[in-house]
Scaffold this motif. Structure first.
Motif, PDB file in Angstrom:
ATOM      1  N   GLN A  14       0.820  -1.216   0.000  1.00 18.79           N
ATOM      2  CA  GLN A  14       0.000   0.000   0.000  1.00 18.79           C
ATOM      3  C   GLN A  14       0.853   1.265   0.000  1.00 18.79           C
ATOM      4  O   GLN A  14       1.838   1.376   0.731  1.00 18.79           O
ATOM      5  N   HIS A  15       0.437   2.209  -0.858  1.00 21.59           N
ATOM      6  CA  HIS A  15       0.989   3.565  -0.839  1.00 21.59           C
ATOM      7  C   HIS A  15      -0.213   4.491  -0.995  1.00 21.59           C
ATOM      8  O   HIS A  15      -0.705   4.711  -2.096  1.00 21.59           O
ATOM      9  N   GLY A  42      -8.655  -1.173  -5.413  1.00 24.56           N
ATOM     10  CA  GLY A  42      -7.843  -0.750  -4.277  1.00 24.56           C
ATOM     11  C   GLY A  42      -8.148   0.664  -3.814  1.00 24.56           C
ATOM     12  O   GLY A  42      -7.254   1.518  -3.806  1.00 24.56           O
ATOM     13  N   PRO A  43      -9.381   0.954  -3.412  1.00 29.41           N
ATOM     14  CA  PRO A  43      -9.750   2.329  -3.034  1.00 29.41           C
ATOM     15  C   PRO A  43      -9.052   2.849  -1.781  1.00 29.41           C
ATOM     16  O   PRO A  43      -9.016   4.061  -1.558  1.00 29.41           O
ATOM     17  N   GLY A  44      -8.515   1.943  -0.968  1.00 27.02           N
ATOM     18  CA  GLY A  44      -7.799   2.396   0.231  1.00 27.02           C
ATOM     19  C   GLY A  44      -8.704   3.160   1.171  1.00 27.02           C
ATOM     20  O   GLY A  44      -9.738   2.658   1.623  1.00 27.02           O
ATOM     21  N   ASN A 107      -5.349   3.595  -7.909  1.00 26.11           N
ATOM     22  CA  ASN A 107      -3.949   3.812  -7.567  1.00 26.11           C
ATOM     23  C   ASN A 107      -3.390   2.406  -7.351  1.00 26.11           C
ATOM     24  O   ASN A 107      -3.479   1.850  -6.268  1.00 26.11           O
ATOM     25  N   PHE A 108      -2.847   1.809  -8.421  1.00 22.05           N
ATOM     26  CA  PHE A 108      -2.559   0.384  -8.430  1.00 22.05           C
ATOM     27  C   PHE A 108      -1.293   0.030  -7.648  1.00 22.05           C
ATOM     28  O   PHE A 108      -0.279   0.735  -7.773  1.00 22.05           O
ATOM     29  N   PRO A 109      -1.332  -1.052  -6.863  1.00 22.18           N
ATOM     30  CA  PRO A 109      -0.124  -1.504  -6.167  1.00 22.18           C
ATOM     31  C   PRO A 109       0.996  -1.794  -7.163  1.00 22.18           C
ATOM     32  O   PRO A 109       0.769  -2.457  -8.182  1.00 22.18           O
ATOM     33  N   TYR A 110       2.177  -1.295  -6.889  1.00 18.20           N
ATOM     34  CA  TYR A 110       3.288  -1.436  -7.839  1.00 18.20           C
ATOM     35  C   TYR A 110       3.589  -2.891  -8.194  1.00 18.20           C
ATOM     36  O   TYR A 110       3.840  -3.225  -9.350  1.00 18.20           O
ATOM     37  N   GLN A 135       3.711   2.767 -11.241  1.00 19.89           N
ATOM     38  CA  GLN A 135       5.111   3.156 -11.110  1.00 19.89           C
ATOM     39  C   GLN A 135       5.528   3.788 -12.433  1.00 19.89           C
ATOM     40  O   GLN A 135       5.164   3.312 -13.511  1.00 19.89           O
ATOM     41  N   LYS A 136       6.268   4.890 -12.377  1.00 19.59           N
ATOM     42  CA  LYS A 136       6.604   5.633 -13.589  1.00 19.59           C
ATOM     43  C   LYS A 136       7.288   4.756 -14.637  1.00 19.59           C
ATOM     44  O   LYS A 136       7.003   4.862 -15.839  1.00 19.59           O
TER      45      LYS A 136
END
Length: 259
Positions: A14-15, A42-44, A107-110, A135-136
């Motif tokens: 999670q980030h 993943g709405p967190g 906001n997808f887990p890397y 991730q970029k």
């Protein structure tokens, strides 16, 4: 900050995004053209969710793997319980709840972002649009094109089905915990063209070709050299990174015809 610390679990990679302006900006990239249903992965703590729900005509589903966050989201938002799903998205089948036309946002887990994309491709006929944080480095690969070092399996397979666009870069400072990489938001909009080739074979060809990307295709695709007139298939003297998406489609169709 305390809320983020309270719910953070390292095992889920999670980030949590903290910046409201960025959250609103991400949601605003959804067009809601010809659909009003959106699935958030993943709405967190719901930083994107609040903006999805701001328009009462939006039909919002949340898929979250963390049971504690599910309880939190149910308390925080007025959403029917059957639209907050305690699921692993990678194992989720939209047909289970009869969803046939919906967008994906998240906001997808890397660690599983590539797997998320492959799962989206599995159900692409139901998903006209996706806006996601990656991730970029992964975002660059998805939006890359032939001839670039970043061009690879993800580039070809995602771009076969979707028009992709790199939207903006996101600094690591707007997350908790702070990741050691930058992030980026990209959009996918489904193409209208019909794919005239065997999709399973396309995936197989692309993966084999890029797994041996230094070799010419006549060597990396020798798995198919038993088929009649294999040597007459176009592009075999090129390497995987030299073929465009359309050329990979043509290559796959040529193999399919000869089998």
């Amino acid at each position: 900050m305390q809320m983020h610390k309270l719910f953070y679990k390292k095992k889920f990679d999670q980030h949590f995004l903290k910046d409201q302006n960025i959250a609103k900006k991400i949601v605003n990239y959804l067009s809601f053209k010809n659909y009003n249903t959106v699935v958030e992965v993943g709405p967190g703590l719901g930083i994107l969710t609040q903006y999805l729900l701001a328009n009462p005509s939006n039909h919002v589903f949340l898929i979250e793997i963390d049971k504690e966050l599910i309880s939190f989201l149910k308390r925080k938002f007025f959403i029917p319980k059957n639209q907050i799903l305690h699921k692993n998205f990678l194992k989720w089948n939209p047909e289970e709840i009869k969803l046939k036309n919906f967008a994906i946002i998240g906001n997808f887990p890397y660690k599983i972002s590539s797997q998320i994309l492959f799962h989206i491709l599995k159900y692409y006929q139901y998903i006209p649009e996706c806006v996601g944080m990656f991730q970029k480095e992964v975002a660059k690969r998805i939006t890359s094109y032939k001839g670039k070092k970043t061009y690879g399996i993800l580039s070809v397979l995602v771009q076969t089905f979707y028009e992709v666009k790199y939207l903006f870069t996101v600094t690591e400072k707007v997350f908790f915990p702070i990741p050691n990489v930058q992030s980026a938001v990209i959009s996918l909009k489904r193409k209208n063209e019909i794919i005239y080739c065997n999709q399973n074979m396309l995936f197989q060809c692309v993966k084999i070709a890029f797994n041996q990307r230094r070799k010419k295709l006549k060597n990396s695709l020798k798995f198919f050299n038993h088929i009649p007139n294999f040597h007459k298939i176009p592009f075999l003297n090129k390497r995987a990174e030299e073929l465009s998406v359309k050329e990979f489609l043509k290559l796959t169709k040529e193999i399919e015809i000869r089998k």
